[in-house]
Design an enzyme around this catalytic site. Structure first.
Site: not given
Ligand code: NAP
Ligand code: GDD
Length: 322
Positions: A12, A57, A79, A81, A123, A125, A147, A177
């Site tokens: 994303q 990675l 990048a 998980q 994050s 988290e 994580y 986000h």
């Molecule tokens: P995402 O949609 O899950 O994308 C993760 C990316 O990492 C994908 O391109 C995936 O490739 C790649 N990847 C996974 N394992 C890898 C590996 N071993 N080597 C190289 N690439 C690898 O995550 P996102 O929402 O864009 O988030 C981007 C970053 O911000 C992540 O590090 C996430 O933990 C962090 N973050 C996200 C949020 C959020 O709310 N979105 C908030 C805080 C921090 P594939 O497409 O091949 O799977």
């Molecule tokens: N995924 C998921 N699926 N979450 C659920 C569900 C469900 O069916 N039902 C309830 N939830 C609740 C989870 O228990 C959590 O409290 C909340 O919804 C948000 O879950 P996620 O959308 O999976 O996001 P996250 O907050 O655990 O993690 C995301 O945000 C982090 C930043 O704070 C991810 O993008 C992480 O990579 C990122 O770091």
């Protein structure tokens, strides 16, 4: 022309960051992984303007060669998980990719590209079982999942490489986000996908876990601007990026269903298997330093985010139904 290298470009954030950097005139490089099916859907619309390389990675040799070949000015380590629930099922793998993966890359930056500026995707988290509210850059971490533990390791590795070796390395501590490009197993997108499909007659029920968790939800397109802004600072540093508002999963659910003219209570089932062994109950970020020093602020609020995601998934489901 500045060169950027993005790990996780297919995710994303990678897709929005690529668009942002291309608009700023960058030459944008990114790592992709070989998969048995297409995995570039989020960047297909700009793929002709990107330089994509196979990389992982876990694969130090390939990443070293890439750094030496591309010679990037800026490296964005996105990048990971990134799924919290999955990290309980694959804790060691998550630690390896999300935690050690960042350290491997930092070590390569130190040895192969020490002048490059480095961004680490941190994050909210990491705040986990929060020790104060709102959470700011000085709030102690209390990670609640494999994580989050891995992200704490990556965070302090980044700080350490900055202090030990003088790298221009910064941590963005980003709160949740979302966007229409969000992975479909994260709760917001799972909800908006279901709303679109239920409305189109393609799905009847939606199973969810904990509805009372609170998140500070912003728009991914806004947040990638902050990543870039951090690397333009003379000195590296760490910043919290957040909207400063918090909402429950239930509030997201209610808004999305009502946008589509539906009542969520008629469609949603509780599934205990979707609960986590340890939950993060409340996230609310204080991003004032980012607003003051980076001049960053979000353009989208919560209602806009839910409505735009729901609208996009209604259109997607209508296309599927045809
Ligand atoms: P995402 O949609 O899950 O994308 C993760 C990316 O990492 C994908 O391109 C995936 O490739 C790649 N990847 C996974 N394992 C890898 C590996 N071993 N080597 C190289 N690439 C690898 O995550 P996102 O929402 O864009 O988030 C981007 C970053 O911000 C992540 O590090 C996430 O933990 C962090 N973050 C996200 C949020 C959020 O709310 N979105 C908030 C805080 C921090 P594939 O497409 O091949 O799977
Ligand atoms: N995924 C998921 N699926 N979450 C659920 C569900 C469900 O069916 N039902 C309830 N939830 C609740 C989870 O228990 C959590 O409290 C909340 O919804 C948000 O879950 P996620 O959308 O999976 O996001 P996250 O907050 O655990 O993690 C995301 O945000 C982090 C930043 O704070 C991810 O993008 C992480 O990579 C990122 O770091």
């Amino acid at each position: 022309m500045k060169k950027a290298l993005i790990t996780g470009i297919t995710g994303q954030d990678g897709s929005y960051l690529s668009e942002h950097l291309l608009n700023l005139g960058y030459e944008v490089h990114g790592t992709i992984r070989r998969a048995s099916s297409f995995n570039t859907g989020r960047i297909d619309h700009i793929i002709d303007r990107l330089h994509l390389h196979y990389g992982d990675l876990m694969d130090v040799t390939a990443m070293a060669q890439l750094l030496l070949k591309v010679k990037p000015d800026e490296i964005y380590n996105l990048a990971a998980q990134s799924h919290v629930r999955v990290s309980f099922d694959q804790p060691v793998y998550t630690g390896d990719v999300t935690g050690l993966g960042a350290l491997r890359l930092l070590e390569l930056v130190r040895t192969c590209a020490p002048e490059a500026r480095y961004y680490q995707a941190g994050s909210s988290e990491m705040f986990g079982k929060v020790l104060e509210t709102p959470q700011s850059i000085t709030t102690p971490f209390y990670p609640r999942s494999p994580y989050a533990c891995a992200k704490v390791f990556a965070h302090y590795s980044t700080v350490n490489y900055r202090e030990a070796y003088g790298l221009h390395a910064s941590n963005g501590i980003l709160f949740n986000h979302e966007s229409p490009r969000r992975g479909e197993t994260f709760v917001t997108r799972k909800i908006t996908r279901a709303v679109g499909r239920i409305r189109a007659g393609l799905q009847r029920r939606l199973s969810l876990g904990n509805l009372s968790a609170k998140r500070d939800w912003g728009f991914a397109g806004d947040y990638v601007r902050a990543m870039h802004a951090m690397l333009q600072q003379d000195k590296p540093g760490d910043f919290v990026i957040a909207t400063g508002e918090t909402w429950t999963v239930e509030q997201f659910l209610g808004r999305s269903f009502s946008y589509a003219g539906l009542n969520w209570r008629e469609h949603v089932d509780y599934d205990a298997r979707l609960e986590r062994p340890t939950e993060v109950d409340l996230l609310l970020g204080d991003s004032r330093p980012a607003r003051e020093k980076l001049g960053w602020k979000p353009n989208w609020d919560f209602y806009m985010l839910v409505d735009e995601m729901t609208k996009a998934d209604i259109l997607l489901a209508e296309r599927e139904a045809r």
